[in-house]
Design a protein around this motif. Structure first.
Motif, mmCIF file in Angstrom:
data_model
loop_
_atom_site.group_PDB
_atom_site.id
_atom_site.type_symbol
_atom_site.label_atom_id
_atom_site.label_comp_id
_atom_site.label_asym_id
_atom_site.label_seq_id
_atom_site.Cartn_x
_atom_site.Cartn_y
_atom_site.Cartn_z
ATOM 1 N N THR A 197 7.156 -13.552 2.002
ATOM 2 C CA THR A 197 7.477 -14.761 1.075
ATOM 3 C C THR A 197 5.905 -15.045 0.450
ATOM 4 O OG1 THR A 197 6.938 -16.238 3.045
ATOM 5 C CG2 THR A 197 9.236 -15.734 2.253
ATOM 6 N N GLY A 198 6.288 -16.046 -0.498
ATOM 7 C CA GLY A 198 5.071 -16.710 -1.134
ATOM 8 C C GLY A 198 4.534 -15.490 -2.166
ATOM 9 N N GLN A 199 3.167 -15.408 -2.659
ATOM 10 C CA GLN A 199 2.560 -14.467 -3.508
ATOM 11 C C GLN A 199 1.772 -13.371 -2.379
ATOM 12 O OE1 GLN A 199 0.217 -15.823 -6.427
ATOM 13 N NE2 GLN A 199 -0.813 -13.928 -6.851
ATOM 14 N N ASP A 200 2.353 -12.538 -1.883
ATOM 15 C CA ASP A 200 1.809 -11.738 -1.157
ATOM 16 C C ASP A 200 1.558 -10.252 -1.668
ATOM 17 O OD1 ASP A 200 2.666 -13.425 0.926
ATOM 18 O OD2 ASP A 200 4.499 -12.481 0.835
ATOM 19 N N ARG A 201 0.234 -9.411 -1.309
ATOM 20 C CA ARG A 201 -0.009 -8.158 -1.719
ATOM 21 C C ARG A 201 -1.182 -7.668 -1.038
ATOM 22 N NH1 ARG A 201 -1.931 -9.752 -8.018
ATOM 23 N NH2 ARG A 201 -3.895 -11.097 -7.371
ATOM 24 N N THR A 202 -1.446 -6.258 -1.285
ATOM 25 C CA THR A 202 -2.604 -5.511 -0.636
ATOM 26 C C THR A 202 -3.137 -4.680 -1.696
ATOM 27 O OG1 THR A 202 -1.183 -5.159 1.403
ATOM 28 C CG2 THR A 202 -3.108 -3.749 1.170
ATOM 29 N N THR A 203 -4.426 -4.883 -1.759
ATOM 30 C CA THR A 203 -5.250 -3.880 -2.671
ATOM 31 C C THR A 203 -5.903 -2.698 -1.711
ATOM 32 O OG1 THR A 203 -6.058 -5.818 -3.691
ATOM 33 C CG2 THR A 203 -7.417 -3.820 -3.964
ATOM 34 N N GLY A 204 -5.573 -1.539 -2.206
ATOM 35 C CA GLY A 204 -5.758 -0.588 -1.299
ATOM 36 C C GLY A 204 -4.608 0.247 -0.993
ATOM 37 N N SER A 205 -4.816 1.513 -0.984
ATOM 38 C CA SER A 205 -3.555 2.415 -0.822
ATOM 39 C C SER A 205 -3.569 3.169 0.555
ATOM 40 C CB SER A 205 -3.584 3.969 -1.855
ATOM 41 O OG SER A 205 -2.503 4.501 -1.664
ATOM 42 N N TYR A 212 -7.774 -11.672 2.832
ATOM 43 C CA TYR A 212 -8.292 -10.970 4.016
ATOM 44 C C TYR A 212 -8.972 -9.574 3.603
ATOM 45 C CZ TYR A 212 -5.273 -13.869 7.054
ATOM 46 O OH TYR A 212 -4.493 -14.558 7.760
ATOM 47 N N CYS A 213 -9.969 -9.411 4.281
ATOM 48 C CA CYS A 213 -10.452 -7.994 3.948
ATOM 49 C C CYS A 213 -11.250 -7.271 5.276
ATOM 50 C CB CYS A 213 -11.937 -8.492 3.098
ATOM 51 S SG CYS A 213 -12.984 -7.013 2.909
ATOM 52 N N ASP A 214 -11.186 -6.121 5.383
ATOM 53 C CA ASP A 214 -11.469 -5.327 6.387
ATOM 54 C C ASP A 214 -11.679 -3.963 6.090
ATOM 55 O OD1 ASP A 214 -11.409 -6.166 9.765
ATOM 56 O OD2 ASP A 214 -11.756 -4.021 9.219
ATOM 57 N N GLN A 270 -8.904 -3.697 1.318
ATOM 58 C CA GLN A 270 -9.437 -2.706 2.022
ATOM 59 C C GLN A 270 -10.820 -2.319 1.350
ATOM 60 O OE1 GLN A 270 -8.149 -1.278 4.771
ATOM 61 N NE2 GLN A 270 -9.429 0.280 5.094
ATOM 62 N N ALA A 271 -11.841 -3.083 2.082
ATOM 63 C CA ALA A 271 -13.372 -2.816 1.440
ATOM 64 C C ALA A 271 -14.353 -3.109 2.649
ATOM 65 C CB ALA A 271 -13.355 -3.905 0.313
ATOM 66 N N ASP A 272 -15.478 -2.551 2.378
ATOM 67 C CA ASP A 272 -16.603 -2.871 3.351
ATOM 68 C C ASP A 272 -17.268 -4.052 2.963
ATOM 69 O OD1 ASP A 272 -19.215 -2.443 4.674
ATOM 70 O OD2 ASP A 272 -18.375 -0.443 5.107
ATOM 71 N N ALA A 273 -17.642 -4.883 4.142
ATOM 72 C CA ALA A 273 -18.523 -6.136 4.068
ATOM 73 C C ALA A 273 -19.852 -5.796 3.076
ATOM 74 C CB ALA A 273 -18.703 -6.647 5.446
ATOM 75 N N ARG A 274 -20.488 -4.636 3.208
ATOM 76 C CA ARG A 274 -21.663 -4.316 2.505
ATOM 77 C C ARG A 274 -21.414 -4.029 1.183
ATOM 78 N NH1 ARG A 274 -22.778 0.172 7.001
ATOM 79 N NH2 ARG A 274 -20.666 0.488 6.564
ATOM 80 N N SER A 333 -17.672 -5.701 -5.077
ATOM 81 C CA SER A 333 -16.346 -5.164 -4.929
ATOM 82 C C SER A 333 -15.482 -6.247 -4.278
ATOM 83 C CB SER A 333 -16.380 -3.949 -4.176
ATOM 84 O OG SER A 333 -14.814 -3.488 -4.384
ATOM 85 N N ILE A 334 -15.659 -6.812 -3.219
ATOM 86 C CA ILE A 334 -14.840 -7.914 -2.442
ATOM 87 C C ILE A 334 -14.329 -9.086 -3.414
ATOM 88 C CG2 ILE A 334 -14.715 -9.610 -0.526
ATOM 89 C CD1 ILE A 334 -16.092 -7.312 1.305
ATOM 90 N N LEU A 335 -15.478 -9.567 -4.177
ATOM 91 C CA LEU A 335 -15.469 -10.929 -4.999
ATOM 92 C C LEU A 335 -14.531 -10.426 -6.179
ATOM 93 C CD1 LEU A 335 -19.117 -11.903 -4.754
ATOM 94 C CD2 LEU A 335 -17.162 -12.851 -3.722
ATOM 95 N N GLU A 336 -14.722 -9.060 -6.540
ATOM 96 C CA GLU A 336 -13.879 -8.683 -7.721
ATOM 97 C C GLU A 336 -12.513 -8.883 -7.512
ATOM 98 O OE1 GLU A 336 -12.992 -4.774 -10.701
ATOM 99 O OE2 GLU A 336 -14.704 -4.731 -9.260
ATOM 100 N N HIS A 337 -12.050 -8.268 -6.507
ATOM 101 C CA HIS A 337 -10.767 -8.098 -5.989
ATOM 102 C C HIS A 337 -10.178 -9.649 -5.646
ATOM 103 C CE1 HIS A 337 -10.193 -3.840 -6.320
ATOM 104 N NE2 HIS A 337 -11.206 -3.570 -5.711
ATOM 105 N N ALA A 338 -11.117 -10.222 -4.935
ATOM 106 C CA ALA A 338 -10.641 -11.576 -4.360
ATOM 107 C C ALA A 338 -10.603 -12.745 -5.505
ATOM 108 C CB ALA A 338 -11.754 -12.183 -3.571
ATOM 109 N N GLY A 339 -11.138 -12.110 -6.593
ATOM 110 C CA GLY A 339 -10.871 -13.196 -7.760
ATOM 111 C C GLY A 339 -9.476 -13.045 -8.434
ATOM 112 N N LYS A 340 -8.893 -12.036 -8.097
ATOM 113 C CA LYS A 340 -7.339 -12.185 -8.746
ATOM 114 C C LYS A 340 -6.495 -13.115 -8.079
ATOM 115 C CE LYS A 340 -8.149 -7.165 -9.410
ATOM 116 N NZ LYS A 340 -7.843 -5.810 -9.029
#
Length: 274
Positions: free
Chosen positions: A2-10, A108-110, A135-139, A143-150
């Motif tokens: 429910t809600g707005q749910d999605r995953t970035t990464g294949s 979330y990111c891992d 799906q991304a590396d904390a280092r 990249s994390i910020l770019e995807h999170a901004g969506k």
């Protein structure tokens, strides 16, 4: 979902490497989960020889995350960026936040493929809120910020959660710079939430654990209270400041029973960006 749910990464091209242990899967084992492999359990049991309280450390750390998230939601935070989220263990961060604020938005990111395989459990948002998994590396903070901004509005306050993450990032990999890069992009009124393995209580044991990780191609850098405090230098610490995990606002959640009188060695804090 429910809600707005999605995953970035294949997940199509993702392969889980079971030839060496992974911190997220070892943490899952310490919490009593089943999403780990013999190689993770083997190393976790070796760590228990250094300190038999590994399971207690994981539970105390998890309880801090619950309390900190609850405090943030009760104090008006409606956006959360959780990096190093780990394998889903209910209640997850979004469940804590959305219990207080159903409209909360959580990213979330891992970097462990097994977390991606279980991402659906992280994406059960309330109808009013939203969740996303990256799906991304904390280092790679950009990249994390770019995807999170969506899904997150960077013009509004965001709680950056780095729970049990930064001791896996060495100084040579820019641990302090990563935190600065992430926080610099967040609006005033945002928060930094952090928990970290402590070196102060048993430096010799901490060094042995670090060597054990290095022998397996992994990084572990326990830090002292002073070193952990440096992550918060530009920000306003929320009382009680940098403290042991079990001592951070225990009134906000149930206590985790531990054996003996020795403190569980983990530093935590929450701080506000002015």
């Amino acid at each position: 979902m429910t809600g707005q749910d999605r995953t970035t990464g294949s997940s199509a091209s993702v392969e889980i490497d079971t030839s060496k242990p992974h911190p997220a899967r070892m943490y899952d084992w310490f919490l009593g989960g089943k999403d780990n492999y013999p190689v993770d359990e083997a190393m976790a049991r070796e760590l228990l020889k250094l300190d038999a309280r590994g399971g207690e450390m994981a539970r105390v750390n998890r309880a801090f995350m619950h309390r900190a998230t609850r405090w943030l939601a009760e104090n008006g935070v409606r956006q959360f960026l959780d990096i190093g989220s780990g394998i889903p263990t209910e209640p997850n961060l979004h469940q804590i936040a959305q219990t207080t604020a159903p409209e909360a938005r959580v990213v979330y990111c891992d970097n462990d493929p097994i977390v991606l395989a279980h991402a659906e459990a992280l994406l059960r948002s309330t109808p009013e809120g939203a969740t996303e998994y990256i799906q991304a590396d904390a280092r790679k903070p950009e990249s994390i910020l770019e995807h999170a901004g969506k899904i997150l509005d960077f013009d509004e306050p965001i709680a950056l959660s780095l729970v049990a993450l930064l001791h896996f990032v060495g100084d040579e990999d820019g641990a302090y710079e990563i935190v600065s890069s992430l926080m610099d992009r967040l609006a005033s009124g945002s928060y930094l939430v952090l928990s970290h393995v402590a070196r102060d209580f048993d430096p010799e044991g901490a060094d042995k654990a670090a060597a054990m990780y290095k022998a397996r191609g992994l990084t572990l850098q326990p830090r002292s209270r002073e070193e952990v405090s440096r992550f918060f230098d530009p920000y306003e610490l929320i009382e009680p400041g940098v403290s042991l995990a079990a001592e951070w606002r225990p009134e906000l959640g149930e206590a985790v029973p531990v054996e003996g009188d020795e403190p569980i060695p983990g530093w935590v804090a929450v701080a506000r960006k002015a």
